[in-house]
Design a protein around this motif. Structure first.
Motif, short mmCIF file in Angstrom:
data_model
loop_
_atom_site.label_atom_id
_atom_site.label_comp_id
_atom_site.label_asym_id
_atom_site.label_seq_id
_atom_site.Cartn_x
_atom_site.Cartn_y
_atom_site.Cartn_z
N LYS A 138 0.68 -1.27 -0.05
CA LYS A 138 -0.05 0.01 -0.18
C LYS A 138 1.02 1.15 0.03
O LYS A 138 1.64 1.46 0.81
CB LYS A 138 -1.06 -0.05 1.33
CG LYS A 138 -1.92 -1.15 1.20
CD LYS A 138 -2.95 -0.90 2.48
CE LYS A 138 -3.87 -1.90 2.43
NZ LYS A 138 -4.74 -1.88 3.57
N ASP A 158 0.80 5.76 -0.67
CA ASP A 158 -0.12 7.03 -1.18
C ASP A 158 -0.30 6.98 -2.91
O ASP A 158 -1.44 7.22 -3.29
CB ASP A 158 0.35 8.19 -0.59
CG ASP A 158 0.45 8.09 0.99
OD1 ASP A 158 -0.58 7.75 1.45
OD2 ASP A 158 1.32 8.80 1.39
N TYR A 159 0.99 6.76 -3.45
CA TYR A 159 0.96 6.82 -4.88
C TYR A 159 1.73 5.69 -5.47
O TYR A 159 2.73 5.15 -4.81
CB TYR A 159 1.95 8.17 -5.33
CG TYR A 159 1.23 9.30 -5.13
CD1 TYR A 159 0.36 9.93 -5.92
CD2 TYR A 159 1.47 10.27 -3.98
CE1 TYR A 159 -0.38 11.11 -5.79
CE2 TYR A 159 0.80 11.54 -3.61
CZ TYR A 159 -0.35 11.87 -4.53
OH TYR A 159 -0.60 13.14 -4.40
N ALA A 169 4.45 12.39 1.21
CA ALA A 169 3.73 11.20 0.61
C ALA A 169 4.49 9.91 0.45
O ALA A 169 5.67 10.18 0.11
CB ALA A 169 2.92 11.41 -0.84
N LYS A 170 4.14 8.76 0.61
CA LYS A 170 4.73 7.50 0.57
C LYS A 170 4.51 7.05 -0.82
O LYS A 170 3.37 6.71 -1.42
CB LYS A 170 4.11 6.59 1.45
CG LYS A 170 5.08 5.49 1.88
CD LYS A 170 4.51 4.61 2.82
CE LYS A 170 5.17 3.02 2.78
NZ LYS A 170 4.09 2.14 2.77
N ALA A 192 -3.10 1.89 -4.28
CA ALA A 192 -2.46 3.44 -4.00
C ALA A 192 -3.75 4.04 -3.81
O ALA A 192 -4.88 4.04 -4.44
CB ALA A 192 -1.89 3.66 -5.03
N ARG A 193 -3.52 5.45 -3.25
CA ARG A 193 -4.58 6.25 -3.05
C ARG A 193 -4.76 6.82 -4.70
O ARG A 193 -5.87 7.00 -5.07
CB ARG A 193 -4.38 7.34 -2.06
CG ARG A 193 -4.25 7.03 -0.77
CD ARG A 193 -4.11 8.19 0.00
NE ARG A 193 -3.51 7.69 1.46
CZ ARG A 193 -4.40 7.27 2.23
NH1 ARG A 193 -5.61 7.17 2.32
NH2 ARG A 193 -3.69 6.73 3.61
N ARG A 230 -8.70 8.69 -9.99
CA ARG A 230 -7.57 8.50 -9.35
C ARG A 230 -6.56 7.99 -10.19
O ARG A 230 -5.59 7.27 -9.65
CB ARG A 230 -8.00 7.38 -8.22
CG ARG A 230 -8.74 8.01 -7.13
CD ARG A 230 -9.61 7.16 -6.31
NE ARG A 230 -8.60 6.11 -5.39
CZ ARG A 230 -8.85 5.40 -4.50
NH1 ARG A 230 -10.20 5.38 -4.03
NH2 ARG A 230 -7.82 4.65 -3.64
N ILE A 287 -5.94 13.42 -3.02
CA ILE A 287 -6.08 11.91 -2.31
C ILE A 287 -6.25 11.97 -0.55
O ILE A 287 -6.53 11.13 -0.09
CB ILE A 287 -4.49 11.45 -2.38
CG1 ILE A 287 -3.41 12.31 -1.50
CG2 ILE A 287 -4.14 11.19 -3.68
CD1 ILE A 287 -2.09 11.63 -1.29
N GLN A 288 -6.53 13.25 -0.09
CA GLN A 288 -7.00 13.39 1.37
C GLN A 288 -8.24 12.61 1.23
O GLN A 288 -8.78 12.05 2.34
CB GLN A 288 -7.27 14.86 1.76
CG GLN A 288 -5.77 15.67 1.45
CD GLN A 288 -4.57 14.85 2.25
OE1 GLN A 288 -4.95 14.16 3.20
NE2 GLN A 288 -3.60 14.91 1.69
N ASP A 293 -9.40 6.47 0.06
CA ASP A 293 -8.98 5.27 0.90
C ASP A 293 -8.48 4.10 -0.03
O ASP A 293 -8.93 3.97 -1.06
CB ASP A 293 -10.23 4.85 1.75
CG ASP A 293 -10.14 5.48 2.95
OD1 ASP A 293 -9.02 5.95 3.54
OD2 ASP A 293 -11.20 5.74 3.90
#
Ligand SMILES: Cc1cc2nc3c(=O)[nH]c(=O)nc-3n(C[C@H](O)[C@H](O)[C@H](O)COP(=O)(O)OP(=O)(O)OC[C@H]3O[C@@H](n4cnc5c(N)ncnc54)[C@H](O)[C@@H]3O)c2cc1C
Length: 532
Positions: free
Chosen positions: A4, A6-7, A28-29, A196-197, A369, A410-411, A414
């Motif tokens: 998992k 963020d991007y 961000a991860k 990913a988000r 997304r 992305i906030q 989920d």
């Protein structure tokens, strides 16, 4: 177990790495994946440079905008053009801050070059290997950043949407959403789930759809094919830019570029029997613009059934030739061609894709997304034809726009925890690799002979019928096979070839890079009251 982030950034050229750095700097991860090594990318091969207005004493944004619109045959989206041109200086600033060393004059100002189609000197460069300088500088930054995890030799197979959750998705489904991608780890042979988000497609161009190309052979249009299969919008695929004079040396893929400066220096194009032919096509002879020369060479090759023509500089002073073109001289000599005595075999080569995954001003695709940046995207900047050195800067500007937009967006996103693992039950490795390699060669041949520089309704139809057979065979093979990079690339190349053909068939005019003998160029294409 799914990974998992963020991007998920698929592709590590100038586009993917610029984006990864920008969002990682905001905590961000990021997973940054590429199918071979970080070094192998179109970006690495870029020679000429990066276009940007930097010398405001002589240049201005309006001139760069106008040059881009003219090159694009007035098919470019004026808003995209304005956005790239006006944000280009910030893009240059970003690259400089990341360590890119553009050549400068003694007074510290940029040493600007001028290229075909540009009305002013505005090309920033690092000698004649600007791309390598950009790629290596960004790699250094990416490797240092704790927020970016790099996955080399990882191949994106499919993006994950509601389709993988059992829902029927069609091109009319309004809310198609991307939750990540299935990624093949080449070392373990396992397909892993990356959630990913937001997912970013930065997979580069499609040159490898053609036999003769200047692109690295990883340029198989994977991101475009994946997005299209997920029912995303892809456009302007008919606009493929061919470089007129790549060195013809069968088996040499990618092809080595013979710079256009050589025609400027006095090189003459000839048929295999030594006769000149450019007088049939343009009064400027061998000095005609790139697309006209490419069409003329293509036409002569088709007329005589040959695979190449010659570029001749044997009439020039040998010393001077060696001095002006040391790299070309050495490269040709290594193949037994002494360019001061022998004519150079050349053929046009697929070089750049103007179209791709359709995106808006934020780099967002029609799939939620999912962003697309760099050569795999269609921002509207290039229209029917790309202005030289506009692509690297487009990638940097849109990486910035997508980063800004997605950091907010992305906030609200989920992870989906109900995404199934890749299911390869009942599949096996194909018994014979020849089933894949031969089909790939056939696609290349179909595209070169029938969907190249000069097109016709008949050639496109013939190509379509032949591609259909390869499509059916490959889809059947894919269903019973464990995914491998060669098989997935073949599938993607067939998808991309299909899109180029279909969009070429739909354009019933000769415009920009799309030239067909059956549909002439419209009489007037320029706006009567040009605001540019
Ligand atoms: C010879 C040459 C000269 C050029 N000169 C210039 C120039 O002077 N100026 C200019 O503006 N432009 C130039 N261009 C064009 C420019 O280099 C490209 O448009 C630009 O570099 C594209 O950058 P990108 O980040 O979109 O893609 P690339 O740099 O091509 O990166 C693509 C990335 O995607 C990854 N990838 C692809 N598919 C997958 C997959 N399925 N799974 C995982 N990873 C994947 C690859 O591994 C790679 O990391 C030139 C191009 C060539 C070929």
């Amino acid at each position: 177990m799914a990974k998992k982030f963020d991007y998920l950034v698929i592709g590590a050229g100038v586009a993917g790495m610029s984006f990864a750095l920008k969002v990682a700097e905001r905590n961000a991860k990021v997973a940054l994946i590429c199918k071979t090594t970080l070094e192998e990318a179109n970006t690495f091969l870029a020679q000429g440079g990066v276009a940007s207005v930097t010398d405001l004493k002589v240049d201005n944004f309006e001139k760069h905008i106008h040059d881009t619109m003219v090159a694009g045959d007035w098919l470019s989206d004026p808003e995209a053009v304005e956005m790239v041109v006006k944000n280009a200086p910030d893009g240059i600033d970003f690259l400089v801050k990341k360590g890119v060393d553009f050549d400068r004059k003694d007074d510290g100002s940029f040493d600007l070059h001028r290229e075909g189609g540009h009305s002013e000197f505005r090309i920033l460069h690092h000698a004649d290997n600007t791309g390598a300088e950009i790629q290596t500088s960004l790699i250094e930054q990416v490797r240092l950043h704790p927020g970016i995890e790099v996955f080399e030799h990882h191949f994106a197979v499919e993006i994950i949407t509601q389709h993988h959750l059992g829902r029927i998705v069609t091109r009319r489904t309004p809310d198609i959403t991307c939750y990540g991608a299935y990624i093949l780890d080449e070392e373990s042979g396992r397909v892993e789930t990356f959630l990913a988000r937001a997912t970013v497609m930065a997979t580069g161009g499609v040159g490898a759809v053609y036999t003769t190309t200047t692109n690295p052979l990883i340029a198989t249009g994977d991101g475009i094919a994946m997005t299209y299969r997920a029912k995303g919008t892809v456009s302007d695929m008919e606009f493929i830019q061919f470089h007129p004079t790549a060195l013809y040396h069968p088996g040499d893929r990618p092809s080595f570029l013979i710079t256009e400066a050589m025609r400027g220096y006095g090189a003459v194009l000839r048929n295999l029997d030594g006769s000149e032919f450019m007088q049939k096509y343009d009064p400027r002879l061998s000095l005609a613009p790139r697309d006209i020369v490419a069409r003329a060479i293509d036409s002569e090759m088709k007329l005589h059934g040959t695979d190449h023509v010659y570029l001749d500089v044997t009439h020039k002073d040998p010393e001077e030739t060696r001095r002006h073109f040391p790299n070309i001289y050495e490269k040709c000599l290594s193949l037994g061609i002494d360019i001061t005595k022998d004519m150079i075999p050349v053929a046009p080569a697929a070089h750049y894709l103007c179209g791709g995954i359709k995106v808006d001003a934020n780099g967002e695709s029609s799939i939620k997304r999912l962003y697309a940046i760099g050569e795999c995207s269609c921002t509207g900047l290039h229209g029917g034809n790309r202005l030289a050195s506009n692509s690297l800067i487009e990638a940097v500007v849109y990486a910035d726009a997508a980063a800004r937009h997605s950091l907010d967006a992305i906030q609200g996103y989920d992870f989906r925890n109900d995404v199934p693992e890749w299911n390869d039950e009942g599949t096996a490795h194909p018994e014979e690799m020849v089933l894949i390699t031969q089909s790939a060669k056939e696609v290349n041949q179909i595209m070169g002979y029938y969907v190249g520089i000069v097109r016709s309704d008949l050639r496109l139809k013939r190509a379509w019928n032949r591609l259909d057979i390869l499509y059916e065979e490959t889809e059947k093979l894919f269903k019973v096979s464990k995914p491998s990079r060669p098989l997935c690339e073949l599938r993607n190349v067939i998808n991309v070839a299909y899109l180029i053909m279909r969009q070429a068939m739909e354009r019933k005019e000769s415009r920009g890079l799309h030239f067909t003998v059956d549909h002439p160029r419209p009489k007037a294409v320029e706006p009567s009251e040009s605001g540019f």
